[in-house]
Write an enzyme that holds these catalytic residues in place. Structure first.
Site, PDB file in Angstrom:
ATOM      1  N   CYS B 134      19.678  34.447   4.261  1.00 40.82           N
ATOM      2  CA  CYS B 134      18.780  34.922   3.556  1.00 40.82           C
ATOM      3  C   CYS B 134      17.536  35.551   3.808  1.00 40.82           C
ATOM      4  O   CYS B 134      17.014  36.325   3.289  1.00 40.82           O
ATOM      5  CB  CYS B 134      18.620  33.778   2.354  1.00 40.82           C
ATOM      6  SG  CYS B 134      17.923  32.065   3.174  1.00 40.82           S
ATOM      7  N   HIS B 227      12.010  35.210  -0.907  1.00 42.88           N
ATOM      8  CA  HIS B 227      11.249  35.055   0.532  1.00 42.88           C
ATOM      9  C   HIS B 227      10.577  36.489   0.617  1.00 42.88           C
ATOM     10  O   HIS B 227      11.068  37.274   0.691  1.00 42.88           O
ATOM     11  CB  HIS B 227      12.486  35.314   1.639  1.00 42.88           C
ATOM     12  CG  HIS B 227      13.585  33.841   1.743  1.00 42.88           C
ATOM     13  ND1 HIS B 227      13.269  32.750   0.847  1.00 42.88           N
ATOM     14  CD2 HIS B 227      14.457  33.599   2.297  1.00 42.88           C
ATOM     15  CE1 HIS B 227      14.335  31.713   1.055  1.00 42.88           C
ATOM     16  NE2 HIS B 227      15.052  32.280   1.699  1.00 42.88           N
TER      17      HIS B 227
END
Lengths: 335, 335, 335, 335
Positions: B134, B227
């Site tokens: 990710c 993120h």
């Protein structure tokens, strides 16, 4: 920030709060009413009752701790220095001024004599000394022992900064809850230029900035106290990891030798835990005056990468100014 | 993560959930009972009632979306590929295996033919395709357009990663409330090697990693989804900021041309706001499939610095695998 | 919770940690390795090196502080009491048992003699004493002075409880970031029955619960330490607000008279600030042993409403047990 | 809040934003510049370019959605109503005024004719209609079906309110991170009096407040959107839990019959999960217009206790006003 000064000065062996000033709105009010006290320890009773004075040198004491917004500081700080005060400032206003020392006592106490070049000093014996920005100071404490032993060639730092660094009310809760803000006005610029001045050399009437390349990126995160920084560096001299760790752990300087009241026993402490330092667990190390370092690893681009943590309102602000004042006193600058 | 698959596959025009398997404990239970549904949208009714199957290829469909812990994936994924399944995996287990394509459809669709070198493929027509971690995927989406036009020489990235990346229950609330954790196991290593494989070249029977230097540092922050990464790069060819921004905004690739159902109109979007991107405001861009970029500035050490944001459980996990499956289908690999 | 015991017992004038036991997995390990230390103060060096013992009375000291999950406590606590230990427990396992005193030293020290009715006591001189649940204890400290002077008729409490009350790892960060969870298993039931036992009367061989009606609702919020409670009460005797506040501020009891080491000078403190108490500012009052109360106002349904705050892992757990042990020692129960 | 209006009015079938006004500072600026857009959806392009008008009725359209601070609303809202506008206000300024309807369309649409008693109406055909405070509206939606079937005798509510209810910048992050603030100015008072007006009866020229006793306590928590409330009630008529749940789930009213564009299919939804409703999971139910209820249990003091959750800036503010406007339009009040 002013509140941290009050807190740290309670029971201080050398200094006592004798005068408080702020913007026009609070003049004449008792401090307890003028300030919205936000710290966990109680507001000191004696100070709570003190009346806020107008922010002019008339009636002001000889030593002034200043925690002003830069714009106001730009205007007011010179007035106090000109009036003969020893101005110990946490503001950014005068930090980069050619004749004003920007000081971390463990790092560059030898920049203090720059004071003698100030026009204020010559005219009234007043002078100004500043401490760096809250995001600079932890970084430079971690860099200084390495620069001394191995010489820095390149520094990259990405910060994750606590909300208390923005003052009060500062960051709106809607902006930071569950969020990261990749922007703090002028912060990266301050870090870059202040780091080079702090690690620079006093040369005649000025500071020659340290010559290494330096780049910073600054982020705000949902943390109350404690700036965390992911750092990468390149060194001129080859170093082993255990030498780097020793450089940090063994680092002592004048504040420790002189046993200044606010000096931590150990200015920089390396933590071996794989997930340290963390604000929640480590920010109060050395009563908030110790910079914690951890996660030293090889960097694929530069030489080494590591994480640092520093208390932004103690070591990064009020404690920084206070330690500067203690150093000045120990060196005889406070008369 | 399995839940995001269920969510994204509801009403999908090409695929339908027909079989669900998990660890022994949930076998035989209806999905609604086996899963502790944590998403804001309701659990799809049809899926809620489906019975959990044992995790063996017997009775399994031809296409398997796998969202397993690496240790379990290491053991089970080959079993499904060997049994003739098209295994579309989000796990790290096989990502760096020589004959397994690690794919972001916009970036390296041309790595897909690596499938033909897999022993499984030859034996049973089964195969495995993986998507990156990710924290890698948003970064590489932002790097790819620059690498193509200006060639990357150096990449440094510091991440501030959301807790949802750690699965459920994942990070303890006591560990992350008001905190930053400067450690995610094996994360920096994955980012470094995956980035180079993704931007590498298919050369005969393998991938030659991209030759640029790459260093990552990974932090966990108190964010739910998204993120954020502070990135610095050096480019071989000189670029102007407007050229870099154009490279991002103009970037289109096969998923857009093929109009794959989960492909965002714009894979990378530059935001001009001085304080963007932010998880709270920008994470759902392009239904969570667009990587946001902002704050392009000169870097004093490398050439450029900027901030990226990518949805870690959509573009960074379930959506990544789904887009891989769509690409495979469009290219005729799913029979 | 065990960690708070270790922390509070460091430098304790009366007690010293001499033996540590936990579940099978940690037996034989040094404590520093068995525990994942989560507190801001450093793990005491002496304790860090102690080896974890098996959880049996063989070799155990006379006084046992127990911080076990209820299910394990149910099984193990009687074993220690039967073996002659003075068991000072924070678990819920034995709290409501007829012959086991449930004690807050300031509130119902007179329940201690119930120990003499325990079969363990008769057989081996061992016995068990318990302290209440973390959400009960702050409430009862605030209620006790009012019950004594004005007699409670009705109590309603809604809690907003910190995550540290759930132990470690406890609440998943994905569950509590930006969230409220309106459910804590068995918590409201514990609060209701424990409050009535604590404020009940020792009558021959048992406790007659206090007869007032009591209703609780419990919520989990994103706070690290400190349970906040919105309370409404009806009193039998008419009271003026200043009498209620005086009842709180003047409340002193045996722990204060006996100067027990962990007793706060003031068990209950009324805060006059319109927005107090708050966990962030007030949770450490009295070193975490003082319950803060604020916002006393007329209630349209019952008589009065107010807010309380109590430190859930100090006054609500380890500190509660420790104060119980100190009371037992002062009263000669520890030999 | 104004931003939510813009968001909800984008693509509205009946209304279109044609005029925007705000305080002096933004007059003449394009909306995109005057507003610091804080929502996840993009600012509508057409509106972004609209120029802010002075806040006077000159040039204002017939229907005004007002989202002003109470002090400013007190002064300006009457000016618009007097000038002939249909003022649909979310402010508290006029809510309790005798001749101004305070309306939740599902609850007391029959209060609308109170408009005819307004002097503005008689003079200029202008009028004012208001919606309740964000903490009142979810509560009253949950109470109304019970009041209708079983008659309320007593209501106690403790709120845990999101920060978005305080506007922007609103609550400082230093005040709410890891904290609970047990105070919101005037909030409990508003909840108590508004609830009784909403559930009261139109009687000639005024509203007779509902006669039940009502007490509220209001807390601020670190949640972005969604007010959670722990409620206890006493009913005049005996009710079984399944009857109460049916009363909620079956509740439909004029907005549903009239199919008003912003009306949720189900105004109140009971959730059977033991730990629901939760802001993180349930706040967007019915596009933010459905009130979620859960945890129905017997109360030891009153009859029943339960938890409610309502979206404070949609159902509790902009969506409330919009639904009021839709009701007015359907009933022919908007010409």
């Amino acid at each position: 920030m002013g509140q941290r000064f009050i807190q740290l000065l309670e029971d201080h062996p050398w200094f006592e709060v004798s005068w408080l000033a702020a913007s026009d709105r609070s003049e004449g009010k008792p401090y307890a009413q003028a300030a919205r006290w936000r710290l966990k320890t109680a507001i000191p009773e004696r100070v709570a009752k003190m009346t806020m004075s107008p922010a002019t040198p008339v009636g002001a004491p000889k030593i002034i701790f200043a925690a002003l917004d830069a714009a106001i500081a730009q205007e007011m700080e010179p007035v106090f220095a000109a009036a003969g005060c020893a101005l110990v400032s946490n503001s950014s206003a005068l930090r980069m001024q050619k004749d004003v020392p920007l000081v971390i006592p463990e790092v560059n106490a030898e920049h203090i004599p720059l004071i003698e070049t100030q026009a204020w000093r010559k005219a009234s014996r007043g002078f100004a000394v500043t401490n760096p920005n809250c995001s600079t100071i932890g970084l430079v404490l971690a860099l200084a022992p390495l620069h001394k032993r191995f010489e820095l060639e390149t520094v990259m730092a990405v910060t994750m900064q606590a909300v208390s660094g923005a003052g009060y009310p500062g960051v709106a809760s809607l902006d930071i809850l569950g969020n990261v803000i990749p922007y703090i006005a002028k912060e990266a610029e301050k870090m870059e230029e202040e780091t080079q001045k702090l690690l620079g050399k006093l040369n005649g009437a000025g500071i020659v900035p340290a010559p290494f390349a330096m780049s910073a990126q600054c982020n705000r995160v949902a943390v109350e106290d404690g700036h965390t920084e992911s750092v990468s560096i390149r060194l001129k001299k080859k170093a082993q990891p255990e030498e780097i760790i020793a450089a940090w752990n063994d680092f002592r300087a004048e504040p420790q030798t002189l046993r200044l009241p606010s000096a931590p026993d150990q200015p920089v402490m390396y933590l071996h835990g794989v997930d340290r330092p963390q604000p929640r667990l480590d920010v109060e190390s050395g009563a908030g005056m110790t910079t914690s370092v951890g996660r030293l690893r090889k960097c694929n681009v530069l030489d080494w990468k590591f994480t640092i943590l520093s208390h932004n309102t103690i070591r990064g602000a009020a404690g920084a100014a206070l330690l500067n004042a203690e150093l000045l006193k120990a060196k005889g600058y406070l008369g």
